[in-house]
Enzyme design. Structure first.
Site, short mmCIF file in Angstrom:
data_model
loop_
_atom_site.label_atom_id
_atom_site.label_comp_id
_atom_site.label_asym_id
_atom_site.label_seq_id
_atom_site.Cartn_x
_atom_site.Cartn_y
_atom_site.Cartn_z
CG ASP A 151 -2.32 0.27 1.00
OD1 ASP A 151 -2.62 1.38 0.55
OD2 ASP A 151 -3.15 -0.62 1.25
CG ASP A 191 -5.06 5.17 1.12
OD1 ASP A 191 -5.96 4.32 1.13
OD2 ASP A 191 -5.03 6.15 1.89
CD GLU A 235 -9.18 3.75 -1.62
OE1 GLU A 235 -10.12 3.37 -0.93
OE2 GLU A 235 -8.29 4.51 -1.18
CG HIS A 258 -8.81 -2.44 3.96
ND1 HIS A 258 -8.57 -2.39 2.60
CD2 HIS A 258 -8.57 -1.19 4.43
CE1 HIS A 258 -8.21 -1.16 2.28
NE2 HIS A 258 -8.20 -0.41 3.36
CG ASP A 259 -11.52 0.73 3.35
OD1 ASP A 259 -11.05 0.70 4.50
OD2 ASP A 259 -10.93 1.26 2.39
C1 GLC Z 1 -8.56 4.41 2.01
C2 GLC Z 1 -8.25 3.17 2.80
C3 GLC Z 1 -8.92 3.28 4.13
C4 GLC Z 1 -8.36 4.48 4.84
C5 GLC Z 1 -8.48 5.74 3.99
C6 GLC Z 1 -7.60 6.83 4.52
O1 GLC Z 1 -9.90 4.54 1.73
O2 GLC Z 1 -8.62 2.02 2.09
O3 GLC Z 1 -8.79 2.12 4.90
O4 GLC Z 1 -9.03 4.69 6.05
O5 GLC Z 1 -8.06 5.52 2.66
O6 GLC Z 1 -6.25 6.51 4.31
#
Ligand code: GLC
Ligand code: CA
Length: 565
Positions: A103, A204, A261, A335-336
């Site tokens: 990540d 991220d 992401e 994981h979210d």
């Molecule tokens: C992304 C991650 C998440 C995190 C957020 C802030 O959405 O997947 O788990 O809380 O970014 O870094």
């Protein structure tokens, strides 16, 4: 048109398995999953047949947001292990033919990062401009943006008389990408890990790194206190310039994969990120299918998705990426997110069957599939009864927000049960013994109470399990080129129960038919799909389903893949 005469890249043929290190396997009994614990389980991943492992953040972090708040990008968090242990994991993975991507969290750091510590000291410190500071406007925040985790995106620093920006928690200050020094720092730390031999990055919230310099107020919806920051922060004016620069300076020098992401990015915008000739990223994670069950209260609602909407979203992305030489990431969860069986399938009597059905639908699409840990054994949401059982910062914030709004406890706990990120984060159940074999200590987060029924040992002992079904899905992708390259066509946009599509190319056509309902359904194959004979490649039904008179009869949550000739 894509692919014709084009060399297929390794990541286009790969299946990725996402490991949430904290919850995967604890090797030293402190209740927290760790890097040596992951290494112990490599043979398990090898058995499943995946090609790549994505690790959620392993860097040094105060763990306000489970590692997404990084205080040292070049160190491993002591909770998870040491640098030597990471290097050992990487070598072991490579020896077994598995790749590892990490990540990359560079929209923000932790407020404990030395850059931010220095930035807070004085406006004249060179690190001050590593972050985004604004003077108060009429004694208030510079705009109305609300943070993803609740409250304002602005926190006031008394001594400096300035606000700093944080799109997430206040312990996660946003980096100022306008500052070329920040970008060089980021490229340096990327090289640090790439030179160790990692195989790529998951980036991220990378769509948020370029902010509109005007910092305009965002629209306020549903009587919320704060406005949305998306119009002013997602896909901002310079995001493509930055990513192209990153590509030029770093990415192109390594044989790696990159997946961004990208919240609030539609398929048109995704073409800009992923079209190969633009030299930015290989693929992105979009959220269009994750938004289908949002409702009155946004994510934390108890709506259920509708199949025609799901088909429309997935089909739009399939076609857009194919036509514009982009590439899809395929996922049901991470994981979210909630567990897919609970959210898109049926976690009651048809848990295993619907888990397999969802696997079929996703794994036969074009793109790179991601399996989130536990999905391959059909894990469900965790029905925790008390807010104290949850750990996640987002869950606690929404709980308090809903309480303040005066919403009923039943509704609050139900929406948390449906959507809390902790559904995905409960420790991996390896067996039915104490603490599910995850730890000999006290797990940092409660286990899913159903671990005695849903666990790896049980799945491995049963040839009909979701695990072996996923193993076959992965093997099919490796075996049939049409799954990587074939053109996607949706057959039945409006059918509320059945999802049917074809993949065609390379002298082969796949027909995929899946029943999203708990009732038997018959699917009438369109006449245009005439074929002499067909071979069933895989089905979750006990008896093989023959195509008779252009019809396929499927039981509850039945799914089947045919190869047509
Ligand atoms: C992304 C991650 C998440 C995190 C957020 C802030 O959405 O997947 O788990 O809380 O970014 O870094
Ligand atoms: Ca541990």
């Amino acid at each position: 048109m894509m692919m014709m005469n084009k060399k297929i890249k390794w990541w286009q043929k790969s299946v990725v398995y996402q490991v949430y290190p904290k919850s995967f396997n604890d090797s030293n009994g402190d209740g927290i999953g760790d890097i040596p614990g992951i290494q112990q389980k490599l043979p398990y991943l090898k058995k499943l047949g995946v090609d790549v492992i994505w690790l959620n953040p392993i860097y040094q972090s105060p763990q306000v947001d489970n590692g997404y708040d990084i205080s040292n990008y070049r160190a491993v968090d002591p909770e998870l292990g040491t640098m030597a242990e990471f290097e050992s994991l990487l070598t072991a993975a490579h020896t077994q033919g598995l790749k590892i991507i990490l990540d990359l969290v560079v929209n923000h750091t932790s407020d404990q990062h030395p850059w931010f510590k220095a930035a807070e000291q004085s406006k004249s410190d060179p690190h001050h401009d590593y972050y985004i500071w604004k003077d108060p406007v009429d004694g208030h925040e510079p705009n109305n943006w609300g943070s993803s985790f609740g409250g304002s995106t602005w926190t006031y620093n008394q001594a400096l008389g300035q606000y700093y920006l944080h799109l997430f928690a206040k312990q996660q200050p946003d980096l100022n990408w306008e500052n070329p020094k920040v970008r060089q720092e980021v490229y340096d730390l990327m090289r640090f890990w790439l030179d160790k031999g990692i195989d790529g990055f998951r980036m991220d919230v990378i769509s948020l790194i370029s902010k509109d310099p005007k910092y305009p107020d965002g629209p306020v919806i549903q009587n919320k206190k704060y406005g949305s920051y998306y119009a002013g922060a997602a896909n901002g004016p310079k995001v493509h310039e930055y990513l192209h620069e990153m590509y030029q300076q770093v990415l192109r020098k390594y044989d790696i994969m990159t997946v961004g992401e990208t919240p609030h990015t539609n398929a048109d915008e995704a073409v800009l990120y992923t079209k190969a000739s633009r030299q930015e990223l290989n693929m992105v994670f979009h959220f269009d299918h994750m938004h289908l069950d949002y409702g009155k209260y946004g994510k934390f609602s108890d709506n259920r998705f509708k199949l025609p909407d799901l088909k429309a979203v997935l089909s739009r992305w399939q076609t857009k990426m194919y036509d514009h030489d982009g590439w899809n990431s395929l996922y049901w969860s991470n994981h979210d997110q909630a567990r897919p069986v609970t959210r898109f399938g049926n976690d009651g009597p048809f848990r295993e069957k619907s888990a397999k059905m969802l696997g079929v639908v996703l794994h036969m699409l074009q793109g790179t599939p991601y399996i989130y840990q536990g999905e391959e054994i059909g894990m469900t949401n965790a029905d925790f009864k008390h807010i104290e059982d949850y750990q996640d910062i987002e869950t606690h914030n929404i709980y308090h927000e809903f309480k303040q709004k005066g919403l009923a406890d039943d509704f609050i706990m139900r929406s948390i049960y449906l959507k809390s990120r902790d559904n995905a984060r409960t420790p991996m159940p390896w067996n039915a013994h104490q603490n599910a074999g995850f730890t000999t200590g006290q797990p940092w987060l409660k286990l899913n109470p159903n671990y005695t029924a849903v666990n790896v040992a049980k799945a491995l002992a049963d040839q009909q399990s979701v695990f072996y079904f996923y193993q076959r899905l992965i093997a099919l992708r490796h075996q049939y080129a049409v799954i990587t390259t074939g053109k996607y066509d949706l057959l039945n946009p409006d059918d509320p129960n059945i999802y049917a599509y074809t993949r065609s190319g390379d002298q082969q056509t796949l027909l995929v038919v899946a029943n999203f309902s708990a009732q038997p359904q018959t699917y009438q194959i369109p006449a245009k799909l005439s074929f002499k004979d067909s071979k069933q490649l895989l089905s979750n039904e006990t008896s093989p389903k023959q195509i008779e008179q252009q019809q396929i009869a499927l039981g509850a949550y039945g799914a089947v893949i045919y190869l047509l000739n």
